[in-house]
Design an enzyme around this catalytic site. Sequence first.
Site, PDB file in Angstrom:
ATOM      1  N   ASP A   7      39.262  45.919  37.485  1.00 52.22           N
ATOM      2  CA  ASP A   7      38.900  44.505  36.909  1.00 52.22           C
ATOM      3  C   ASP A   7      37.431  44.897  36.282  1.00 52.22           C
ATOM      4  OD1 ASP A   7      39.159  41.958  35.739  1.00 52.22           O
ATOM      5  OD2 ASP A   7      38.192  41.041  37.696  1.00 52.22           O
ATOM      6  N   SER A   8      36.880  43.649  35.473  1.00 54.86           N
ATOM      7  CA  SER A   8      35.562  43.802  35.001  1.00 54.86           C
ATOM      8  C   SER A   8      34.665  43.520  36.173  1.00 54.86           C
ATOM      9  CB  SER A   8      35.475  42.769  33.851  1.00 54.86           C
ATOM     10  OG  SER A   8      35.748  41.588  34.248  1.00 54.86           O
ATOM     11  N   CYS A  54      42.774  42.702  35.122  1.00 55.09           N
ATOM     12  CA  CYS A  54      41.884  42.114  34.001  1.00 55.09           C
ATOM     13  C   CYS A  54      43.065  41.290  32.962  1.00 55.09           C
ATOM     14  CB  CYS A  54      40.989  42.952  33.390  1.00 55.09           C
ATOM     15  SG  CYS A  54      40.018  42.132  32.351  1.00 55.09           S
ATOM     16  N   GLU A 113      30.725  35.257  39.379  1.00 52.57           N
ATOM     17  CA  GLU A 113      29.973  36.139  39.474  1.00 52.57           C
ATOM     18  C   GLU A 113      28.759  36.030  40.482  1.00 52.57           C
ATOM     19  OE1 GLU A 113      30.473  39.752  38.600  1.00 52.57           O
ATOM     20  OE2 GLU A 113      32.470  39.517  38.356  1.00 52.57           O
ATOM     21  N   CYS A 172      42.984  34.511  34.277  1.00 51.37           N
ATOM     22  CA  CYS A 172      41.842  35.362  34.549  1.00 51.37           C
ATOM     23  C   CYS A 172      41.715  35.319  35.803  1.00 51.37           C
ATOM     24  CB  CYS A 172      40.637  34.618  33.992  1.00 51.37           C
ATOM     25  SG  CYS A 172      39.015  35.598  34.390  1.00 51.37           S
ATOM     26  N   HIS A 194      39.269  36.263  37.779  1.00 51.41           N
ATOM     27  CA  HIS A 194      38.159  35.768  38.383  1.00 51.41           C
ATOM     28  C   HIS A 194      38.172  34.045  38.837  1.00 51.41           C
ATOM     29  CE1 HIS A 194      35.813  38.859  36.614  1.00 51.41           C
ATOM     30  NE2 HIS A 194      34.627  38.427  37.380  1.00 51.41           N
TER      31      HIS A 194
HETATM   32  N1  DGL Z   1      38.439  38.877  35.137  1.00 58.55           N
HETATM   33  C1  DGL Z   1      38.795  39.226  33.769  1.00 58.55           C
HETATM   34  C2  DGL Z   1      40.188  38.460  33.401  1.00 58.55           C
HETATM   35  O1  DGL Z   1      41.043  38.675  34.231  1.00 58.55           O
HETATM   36  C3  DGL Z   1      37.848  38.838  32.822  1.00 58.55           C
HETATM   37  C4  DGL Z   1      36.503  38.405  33.273  1.00 58.55           C
HETATM   38  C5  DGL Z   1      35.510  38.769  32.272  1.00 58.55           C
HETATM   39  O2  DGL Z   1      34.897  39.877  32.541  1.00 58.55           O
HETATM   40  O3  DGL Z   1      35.222  38.025  31.296  1.00 58.55           O
HETATM   41  O4  DGL Z   1      40.360  38.430  32.202  1.00 58.55           O
END
Ligand code: DGL
Length: 284
Positions: A9-10, A72, A151, A183, A185
């Site tokens: 993931d990011s 992600c 974050e 997402c 996150h």
């Molecule tokens: N967690 C990522 C997603 O599921 C993206 C968050 C990001 O880096 O903008 O899309």
Amino acid sequence: MERPIGVFDSGVGGLSIAEAIFERLPNESLVFFGDTARVPYGNKSPDTLRRFALEDAAFLMTKGVKAIVVACNTIASLGLDELAQRFDVPIVGVIEPSARAAVAATHNKRIGLIGTRATVASGAYEAAIQEIDPEVSVYSAACPLFVPLIEEGWTNNIVADIVVDEHMRAFEGRGIDTLVLGCSHYALMRVALERHCGSGVTLIDNGGPTAEELEQRLRAAGTLRSDGPQPQHEFYVSDLSSNFSQIAQVFLGERVSAVRQVSLEEMREWMMVWNGAPWMVADS
Ligand code: DGL
């Protein structure tokens, strides 16, 4: 040796999916990569995201993974064909499983979707949901302020509540009964989202549905691990901030014994080792 499952993931969001995998598949080992040096992904262009995805997956392949979970949504919303063509292991995305869970949950066929700008702009969730049930209406909203807050670990305070209220105004009057957290996150923002939505809206995050899909794919590939020695997990990030380690500890406890850094230079080298194609390597 038993091969691990790779997850990328990011940033910290992928930990929510790692947690769901630990819960569903407790015998599996996992290698996690969070691209914390280049987060957020959600406002990057498709070309850049494709290159990041190839690098992230190549790094995991060098760890001998038997499947790659693209945790992600932003990457998954671009489609997974290129990864599937390049890497000879099952590539598991988050969108179709989460779309299926949302369609199963809705009673009034009005589903809300929140995600990054890139995910919302891609229309991937609408397409996945409407392929399952064309009668479902999907209303979507990008929530660009969520990822920086998450974050930072600001997920359950007054600032989180204000940002959630503001972003969720997009759904006023829509009558949604189901909301997809599109997402990885956003699962970490669940408490504030629940506070806003109340009990009349079912929240669907990526973790459970994705872990279930992963289990099916491993079973089909004959690589599901049902017993054996204690699993071992490895966590890598491209920038080692104290935030990541703290959030990882809170989220996954003792499973995270150490978080290691892999620099973008090393990533580039791995990518070249992997396919000898330095032109594929992304700019940092
Ligand atoms: N967690 C990522 C997603 O599921 C993206 C968050 C990001 O880096 O903008 O899309």
